[in-house]
Write an enzyme that holds these catalytic residues in place. Structure first.
Site, PDB file in Angstrom:
ATOM      1  N   GLU A  97       1.164   0.325 -20.041  1.00 15.87           N
ATOM      2  CA  GLU A  97       1.019   0.223 -18.587  1.00 15.87           C
ATOM      3  C   GLU A  97       2.399   0.215 -17.925  1.00 15.87           C
ATOM      4  O   GLU A  97       3.381  -0.235 -18.522  1.00 15.87           O
ATOM      5  CB  GLU A  97       0.224  -1.065 -18.268  1.00 15.87           C
ATOM      6  N   ASP A  98       2.463   0.709 -16.702  1.00 13.76           N
ATOM      7  CA  ASP A  98       3.749   0.745 -16.001  1.00 13.76           C
ATOM      8  C   ASP A  98       4.187  -0.641 -15.546  1.00 13.76           C
ATOM      9  O   ASP A  98       5.311  -1.071 -15.793  1.00 13.76           O
ATOM     10  CB  ASP A  98       3.702   1.732 -14.818  1.00 13.76           C
ATOM     11  N   ASP A 101       1.262  -6.756 -12.157  1.00 13.46           N
ATOM     12  CA  ASP A 101       1.542  -7.406 -10.882  1.00 13.46           C
ATOM     13  C   ASP A 101       0.662  -8.661 -10.804  1.00 13.46           C
ATOM     14  O   ASP A 101       0.996  -9.698 -11.365  1.00 13.46           O
ATOM     15  CB  ASP A 101       1.241  -6.383  -9.786  1.00 13.46           C
ATOM     16  N   THR A 102      -0.492  -8.584 -10.173  1.00 21.40           N
ATOM     17  CA  THR A 102      -1.391  -9.744 -10.165  1.00 21.40           C
ATOM     18  C   THR A 102      -2.016  -9.957 -11.547  1.00 21.40           C
ATOM     19  O   THR A 102      -2.445 -11.061 -11.868  1.00 21.40           O
ATOM     20  CB  THR A 102      -2.540  -9.548  -9.151  1.00 21.40           C
ATOM     21  N   GLY A 103      -2.103  -8.896 -12.340  1.00 16.85           N
ATOM     22  CA  GLY A 103      -2.714  -8.978 -13.665  1.00 16.85           C
ATOM     23  C   GLY A 103      -4.189  -8.611 -13.662  1.00 16.85           C
ATOM     24  O   GLY A 103      -4.820  -8.528 -14.706  1.00 16.85           O
ATOM     25  N   THR A 105      -5.843  -5.774 -12.933  1.00 18.89           N
ATOM     26  CA  THR A 105      -6.215  -4.486 -13.542  1.00 18.89           C
ATOM     27  C   THR A 105      -6.257  -4.622 -15.060  1.00 18.89           C
ATOM     28  O   THR A 105      -7.238  -4.230 -15.714  1.00 18.89           O
ATOM     29  CB  THR A 105      -5.190  -3.390 -13.145  1.00 18.89           C
ATOM     30  N   LYS A 129       5.932  -8.466 -12.913  1.00 17.54           N
ATOM     31  CA  LYS A 129       6.304  -9.281 -11.752  1.00 17.54           C
ATOM     32  C   LYS A 129       5.566 -10.614 -11.872  1.00 17.54           C
ATOM     33  O   LYS A 129       4.509 -10.806 -11.264  1.00 17.54           O
ATOM     34  CB  LYS A 129       5.870  -8.575 -10.456  1.00 17.54           C
ATOM     35  N   ASP A 157       4.844   5.208  -8.149  1.00 17.91           N
ATOM     36  CA  ASP A 157       4.885   6.000  -6.915  1.00 17.91           C
ATOM     37  C   ASP A 157       4.828   5.145  -5.661  1.00 17.91           C
ATOM     38  O   ASP A 157       4.437   3.979  -5.696  1.00 17.91           O
ATOM     39  CB  ASP A 157       3.695   6.965  -6.878  1.00 17.91           C
ATOM     40  N   ARG A 163       7.534   9.415  -8.516  1.00 13.34           N
ATOM     41  CA  ARG A 163       7.208   9.180  -9.925  1.00 13.34           C
ATOM     42  C   ARG A 163       8.257   9.800 -10.838  1.00 13.34           C
ATOM     43  O   ARG A 163       8.459   9.369 -11.966  1.00 13.34           O
ATOM     44  CB  ARG A 163       5.850   9.807 -10.270  1.00 13.34           C
TER      45      ARG A 163
HETATM   46  P1  5GP Z   1      -2.318  -5.570 -10.747  1.00  9.54           P
HETATM   47  O1  5GP Z   1      -3.761  -5.367 -10.999  1.00  9.54           O
HETATM   48  O2  5GP Z   1      -1.554  -6.148 -11.900  1.00  9.54           O
HETATM   49  O3  5GP Z   1      -2.070  -6.335  -9.479  1.00  9.54           O
HETATM   50  O4  5GP Z   1      -1.741  -4.154 -10.389  1.00  9.54           O
HETATM   51  C1  5GP Z   1      -1.215  -3.286 -11.293  1.00  9.54           C
HETATM   52  C2  5GP Z   1      -1.109  -1.930 -10.646  1.00  9.54           C
HETATM   53  O5  5GP Z   1      -0.659  -2.052  -9.276  1.00  9.54           O
HETATM   54  C3  5GP Z   1      -0.053  -1.089 -11.341  1.00  9.54           C
HETATM   55  O6  5GP Z   1      -0.578  -0.325 -12.384  1.00  9.54           O
HETATM   56  C4  5GP Z   1       0.463  -0.227 -10.204  1.00  9.54           C
HETATM   57  O7  5GP Z   1      -0.373   0.894 -10.057  1.00  9.54           O
HETATM   58  C5  5GP Z   1       0.300  -1.083  -8.963  1.00  9.54           C
HETATM   59  N1  5GP Z   1       1.570  -1.764  -8.615  1.00  9.54           N
HETATM   60  C6  5GP Z   1       1.820  -3.089  -8.686  1.00  9.54           C
HETATM   61  N2  5GP Z   1       3.078  -3.358  -8.300  1.00  9.54           N
HETATM   62  C7  5GP Z   1       3.642  -2.167  -7.985  1.00  9.54           C
HETATM   63  C8  5GP Z   1       4.946  -1.784  -7.539  1.00  9.54           C
HETATM   64  O8  5GP Z   1       5.872  -2.579  -7.322  1.00  9.54           O
HETATM   65  N3  5GP Z   1       5.139  -0.447  -7.317  1.00  9.54           N
HETATM   66  C9  5GP Z   1       4.164   0.488  -7.522  1.00  9.54           C
HETATM   67  N4  5GP Z   1       4.480   1.756  -7.291  1.00  9.54           N
HETATM   68  N5  5GP Z   1       2.931   0.153  -7.950  1.00  9.54           N
HETATM   69  C10 5GP Z   1       2.674  -1.164  -8.191  1.00  9.54           C
END
Ligand code: 5GP
Length: 176
Positions: A97-98, A101-103, A105, A129, A157, A163
């Site tokens: 995974e790239d 963030d919140t975790g 996904t 993060k 992106d 990207r």
């Molecule tokens: P989560 O479910 O952990 O909050 O979100 C993960 C997804 O949110 C990542 O796969 C990405 O697509 C998007 N995302 C979260 N933070 C960033 C960020 O700083 N930049 C970008 N471009 N996408 C982010």
């Protein structure tokens, strides 16, 4: 006003760290093979670079999810838009995974994938993060911990742009 992008991690720093992660995975699974599950689109450049640095046999699968949310934040309601081509039962699976963030996904996806009974299931993320975490996620291989900022580049992106940047930068969007 144009978007502003400030370099956070240089191309050299990112590539060096990915090389180390590849070595770590190769050592951990020595004598076996792994299946990398690349989460499209953001993890594609990272997964390609990582695969090149793994010295044991590798299979690469792709999965694409859509997370209902706005452009800079996920909602946690995840839909699988493109599923794996092959079963992962009995395989050593590493989800690539790239960014976490919140975790939300990854929490959802790892639950879905674990129900398919892989031999092992691990998570490899380029960026984390931790300040923004709302759901517990164990990251087994991590590139970098970064501050709470919106980043682009190396697959990430902003409105489908950036990207292709070979580095990771903090993006301050300009006016549309
Ligand atoms: P989560 O479910 O952990 O909050 O979100 C993960 C997804 O949110 C990542 O796969 C990405 O697509 C998007 N995302 C979260 N933070 C960033 C960020 O700083 N930049 C970008 N471009 N996408 C982010």
């Amino acid at each position: 006003m144009a978007d502003k992008i400030e370099v956070l991690l240089t191309e050299e720093e990112v590539n060096k760290r990915i090389r180390e992660m590849g070595e770590e995975i190769s050592a951990r699974y020595e004598g076996q093979s792994v299946t990398l599950v690349c989460i499209l689109k953001g993890a594609a450049p990272f997964a390609c670079e990582l695969a090149k640095r793994i010295t044991i046999p590798v299979e690469i699968e792709f999965m694409r999810c859509s997370s209902y949310g706005n452009e800079t934040q996920s909602s946690g309601v995840v839909k699988i838009v493109q599923d794996l081509d092959h079963p992962i039962r009995g395989k050593h699976v590493i989800v690539v995974e790239d960014i976490i963030d919140t975790g939300r996904t990854m929490n959802y996806l790892l639950t879905v994938l674990s129900e398919r009974e892989p031999a092992t299931l691990e998570l490899c993320a380029l960026l984390d993060k931790p300040d923004r975490r709302v759901t517990d996620v164990q990251v087994d291989y991590l590139g970098f911990e970064i501050p709470d900022a919106f980043v682009v580049g190396y697959g990430l992106d902003y409105a489908q742009k950036y990207r292709n940047l070979p580095y990771v930068g903090i993006c301050t969007p300009g006016n549309p």
